[in-house]
Design a protein around this motif. Structure first.
Motif, PDB file in Angstrom:
ATOM      1  N   LEU A 148       0.820  -1.215   0.000  1.00 47.25           N
ATOM      2  CA  LEU A 148       0.000   0.000   0.000  1.00 47.25           C
ATOM      3  C   LEU A 148       0.853   1.264   0.000  1.00 47.25           C
ATOM      4  CD1 LEU A 148      -2.836  -0.992   2.487  1.00 47.25           C
ATOM      5  CD2 LEU A 148      -3.097  -0.477   0.053  1.00 47.25           C
ATOM      6  N   TRP A 149       1.999   1.243   0.678  1.00 47.18           N
ATOM      7  CA  TRP A 149       2.812   2.444   0.744  1.00 47.18           C
ATOM      8  C   TRP A 149       4.155   2.302   0.045  1.00 47.18           C
ATOM      9  CZ3 TRP A 149       1.217   0.002   5.354  1.00 47.18           C
ATOM     10  CH2 TRP A 149       2.167  -0.805   5.959  1.00 47.18           C
ATOM     11  N   ASP A 150       4.455   1.144  -0.486  1.00 43.13           N
ATOM     12  CA  ASP A 150       5.713   0.967  -1.207  1.00 43.13           C
ATOM     13  C   ASP A 150       5.544   1.484  -2.633  1.00 43.13           C
ATOM     14  OD1 ASP A 150       8.469  -0.289  -1.286  1.00 43.13           O
ATOM     15  OD2 ASP A 150       7.505  -1.265  -2.997  1.00 43.13           O
ATOM     16  N   GLN A 151       6.308   2.507  -2.984  1.00 48.02           N
ATOM     17  CA  GLN A 151       6.202   3.108  -4.309  1.00 48.02           C
ATOM     18  C   GLN A 151       7.539   3.005  -5.018  1.00 48.02           C
ATOM     19  OE1 GLN A 151       3.360   4.171  -5.617  1.00 48.02           O
ATOM     20  NE2 GLN A 151       2.275   3.736  -3.708  1.00 48.02           N
ATOM     21  N   PRO A 152       7.623   2.817  -6.277  1.00 50.64           N
ATOM     22  CA  PRO A 152       6.541   2.583  -7.228  1.00 50.64           C
ATOM     23  C   PRO A 152       6.266   1.099  -7.456  1.00 50.64           C
ATOM     24  CG  PRO A 152       8.564   2.896  -8.446  1.00 50.64           C
ATOM     25  CD  PRO A 152       8.920   3.002  -6.977  1.00 50.64           C
ATOM     26  N   LYS A 153       7.042   0.209  -6.813  1.00 52.65           N
ATOM     27  CA  LYS A 153       6.968  -1.208  -7.155  1.00 52.65           C
ATOM     28  C   LYS A 153       5.876  -1.977  -6.421  1.00 52.65           C
ATOM     29  CE  LYS A 153      11.880  -1.384  -8.199  1.00 52.65           C
ATOM     30  NZ  LYS A 153      13.156  -1.995  -7.828  1.00 52.65           N
ATOM     31  N   HIS A 154       5.302  -1.413  -5.360  1.00 51.31           N
ATOM     32  CA  HIS A 154       4.249  -2.076  -4.575  1.00 51.31           C
ATOM     33  C   HIS A 154       4.691  -3.453  -4.092  1.00 51.31           C
ATOM     34  CE1 HIS A 154       1.622   1.142  -5.918  1.00 51.31           C
ATOM     35  NE2 HIS A 154       1.926   0.841  -7.165  1.00 51.31           N
ATOM     36  N   GLN A 155       5.914  -3.550  -3.566  1.00 50.72           N
ATOM     37  CA  GLN A 155       6.466  -4.819  -3.100  1.00 50.72           C
ATOM     38  C   GLN A 155       6.087  -5.095  -1.646  1.00 50.72           C
ATOM     39  OE1 GLN A 155      10.561  -3.659  -4.218  1.00 50.72           O
ATOM     40  NE2 GLN A 155      10.729  -5.761  -4.993  1.00 50.72           N
ATOM     41  N   THR A 156       6.007  -6.372  -1.287  1.00 53.62           N
ATOM     42  CA  THR A 156       5.894  -6.757   0.114  1.00 53.62           C
ATOM     43  C   THR A 156       7.309  -6.835   0.684  1.00 53.62           C
ATOM     44  OG1 THR A 156       6.047  -9.114  -0.380  1.00 53.62           O
ATOM     45  CG2 THR A 156       3.824  -8.157  -0.350  1.00 53.62           C
ATOM     46  N   LEU A 157       7.401  -6.984   2.002  1.00 52.57           N
ATOM     47  CA  LEU A 157       8.724  -7.191   2.596  1.00 52.57           C
ATOM     48  C   LEU A 157       9.362  -8.456   2.038  1.00 52.57           C
ATOM     49  CD1 LEU A 157       8.012  -6.287   6.330  1.00 52.57           C
ATOM     50  CD2 LEU A 157       9.325  -4.969   4.675  1.00 52.57           C
ATOM     51  N   THR A 158       8.545  -9.490   1.837  1.00 49.06           N
ATOM     52  CA  THR A 158       9.039 -10.738   1.262  1.00 49.06           C
ATOM     53  C   THR A 158       9.611 -10.498  -0.129  1.00 49.06           C
ATOM     54  OG1 THR A 158       7.451 -12.025   2.535  1.00 49.06           O
ATOM     55  CG2 THR A 158       8.366 -13.067   0.577  1.00 49.06           C
ATOM     56  N   ASP A 159       8.914  -9.703  -0.955  1.00 52.06           N
ATOM     57  CA  ASP A 159       9.425  -9.383  -2.289  1.00 52.06           C
ATOM     58  C   ASP A 159      10.788  -8.703  -2.199  1.00 52.06           C
ATOM     59  OD1 ASP A 159       7.235 -10.340  -3.803  1.00 52.06           O
ATOM     60  OD2 ASP A 159       6.140  -8.463  -3.523  1.00 52.06           O
ATOM     61  N   LYS A 160      10.913  -7.768  -1.277  1.00 54.50           N
ATOM     62  CA  LYS A 160      12.176  -7.045  -1.130  1.00 54.50           C
ATOM     63  C   LYS A 160      13.306  -7.997  -0.719  1.00 54.50           C
ATOM     64  CE  LYS A 160      10.212  -2.543  -0.082  1.00 54.50           C
ATOM     65  NZ  LYS A 160      10.752  -1.897  -1.260  1.00 54.50           N
ATOM     66  N   ILE A 161      13.019  -8.905   0.218  1.00 56.38           N
ATOM     67  CA  ILE A 161      14.042  -9.841   0.696  1.00 56.38           C
ATOM     68  C   ILE A 161      14.457 -10.800  -0.414  1.00 56.38           C
ATOM     69  CG2 ILE A 161      14.445 -11.772   2.282  1.00 56.38           C
ATOM     70  CD1 ILE A 161      12.592 -10.220   4.287  1.00 56.38           C
ATOM     71  N   LEU A 162      13.487 -11.303  -1.182  1.00 54.53           N
ATOM     72  CA  LEU A 162      13.772 -12.321  -2.205  1.00 54.53           C
ATOM     73  C   LEU A 162      14.056 -11.737  -3.593  1.00 54.53           C
ATOM     74  CD1 LEU A 162      11.152 -14.997  -1.177  1.00 54.53           C
ATOM     75  CD2 LEU A 162      13.604 -15.022  -0.768  1.00 54.53           C
ATOM     76  N   GLY A 163      13.951 -10.422  -3.736  1.00 53.93           N
ATOM     77  CA  GLY A 163      14.246  -9.789  -5.022  1.00 53.93           C
ATOM     78  C   GLY A 163      13.201 -10.070  -6.095  1.00 53.93           C
ATOM     79  N   THR A 164      11.914 -10.133  -5.698  1.00 58.61           N
ATOM     80  CA  THR A 164      10.835 -10.383  -6.654  1.00 58.61           C
ATOM     81  C   THR A 164       9.938  -9.159  -6.762  1.00 58.61           C
ATOM     82  OG1 THR A 164       9.476 -11.396  -4.921  1.00 58.61           O
ATOM     83  CG2 THR A 164      10.803 -12.879  -6.291  1.00 58.61           C
ATOM     84  N   VAL A 165       9.238  -9.065  -7.877  1.00 58.88           N
ATOM     85  CA  VAL A 165       8.216  -8.045  -8.093  1.00 58.88           C
ATOM     86  C   VAL A 165       6.982  -8.736  -8.650  1.00 58.88           C
ATOM     87  CG1 VAL A 165       9.789  -6.089  -8.471  1.00 58.88           C
ATOM     88  CG2 VAL A 165       9.115  -7.509 -10.401  1.00 58.88           C
ATOM     89  N   VAL A 166       5.835  -8.095  -8.479  1.00 58.76           N
ATOM     90  CA  VAL A 166       4.600  -8.588  -9.059  1.00 58.76           C
ATOM     91  C   VAL A 166       4.185  -7.594 -10.133  1.00 58.76           C
ATOM     92  CG1 VAL A 166       2.199  -9.241  -8.617  1.00 58.76           C
ATOM     93  CG2 VAL A 166       3.949  -9.725  -6.906  1.00 58.76           C
ATOM     94  N   VAL A 167       3.996  -8.100 -11.345  1.00 62.57           N
ATOM     95  CA  VAL A 167       3.664  -7.249 -12.482  1.00 62.57           C
ATOM     96  C   VAL A 167       2.335  -7.685 -13.091  1.00 62.57           C
ATOM     97  CG1 VAL A 167       6.081  -6.743 -13.012  1.00 62.57           C
ATOM     98  CG2 VAL A 167       4.962  -8.686 -14.108  1.00 62.57           C
ATOM     99  N   LYS A 168       1.764  -6.801 -13.907  1.00 60.13           N
ATOM    100  CA  LYS A 168       0.516  -7.141 -14.592  1.00 60.13           C
ATOM    101  C   LYS A 168       0.635  -6.776 -16.057  1.00 60.13           C
ATOM    102  CE  LYS A 168      -1.791  -2.817 -13.445  1.00 60.13           C
ATOM    103  NZ  LYS A 168      -2.969  -2.209 -12.852  1.00 60.13           N
ATOM    104  N   ARG A 169      -0.190  -7.441 -16.851  1.00 61.69           N
ATOM    105  CA  ARG A 169      -0.194  -7.115 -18.280  1.00 61.69           C
ATOM    106  C   ARG A 169      -1.052  -5.889 -18.495  1.00 61.69           C
ATOM    107  NH1 ARG A 169      -4.452 -11.758 -20.130  1.00 61.69           N
ATOM    108  NH2 ARG A 169      -4.310 -12.535 -18.059  1.00 61.69           N
ATOM    109  N   VAL A 170      -0.717  -5.166 -19.511  1.00 61.66           N
ATOM    110  CA  VAL A 170      -1.491  -3.960 -19.843  1.00 61.66           C
ATOM    111  C   VAL A 170      -2.288  -4.164 -21.097  1.00 61.66           C
ATOM    112  CG1 VAL A 170      -0.079  -2.319 -18.639  1.00 61.66           C
ATOM    113  CG2 VAL A 170       0.556  -2.974 -20.931  1.00 61.66           C
TER     114      VAL A 170
END
Length: 170
Positions: A148-170
């Motif tokens: 909710l407050w992570d900008q611009p990637k909208h990552q969770t703490l888990t994403d930050k630790i593991l180096g992942t992002v969640v993306v969507k198709r446009v």
């Protein structure tokens, strides 16, 4: 004049883009995953009904029915628990590790990717992601709210630790 070979086929599944998924996209995907996990939960809840029926039957001195209900309850509980764990691991670790999508993420059209390579995270990373989400969220549910407050990637703490992002198709 020789005929040119046709161009390579376009993959049937749309490829993820670099547009980061919003918190709402992730929340809806999680709700879809909850729907995916309902059948084993229903089986487990039916075991509770069988146990209660067994307890009622034991109060009425019908020992044969009570024993049958307790055995049925145990079988339903064990079956639901095993099915639930298998379904959870298959969806959150195996499927997501291979494709980048759980059943819910596929419904919403979002992917988990390794930030550095853009590839699906793999089973090991998804196992870590599953366990880390559980660990962090057991304490304060902070991992689900972090995007909710992570900008611009909208990552969770888990994403930050593991180096992942969640993306969507446009």
């Amino acid at each position: 004049m020789t005929e040119q070979p046709p161009p390579y086929a376009v993959p049937a599944q749309p490829q993820p883009t670099s547009t980061y998924a919003e918190w709402g996209d992730r929340a809806v995907a999680t709700l879809w995953d909850v729907v995916y996990y309902l059948p084993p939960l229903v089986l487990t809840l039916l075991s509770v009904v069988a146990f209660i029926a067994g307890a009622v039957a034991s109060d009425t001195d019908d020992d044969g029915l009570a024993a049958a209900m307790f055995i049925l309850g145990a079988v339903l509980f064990l079956g639901g628990a095993i099915w639930g764990v298998v379904r959870q691991v298959n969806n959150s670790v195996v499927r997501q590790g291979r494709t980048g999508q759980t059943w819910g993420k596929a419904k919403v059209g979002i992917w988990v990717l390794q930030e550095q390579t853009g590839a699906a995270p793999g089973w090991g990373s998804c196992l870590g992601r599953w366990l880390l989400h559980g660990l962090i969220n057991q304490a304060v549910y902070l991992d689900y709210l972090w995007p909710l407050w992570d900008q611009p990637k909208h990552q969770t703490l888990t994403d930050k630790i593991l180096g992942t992002v969640v993306v969507k198709r446009v």
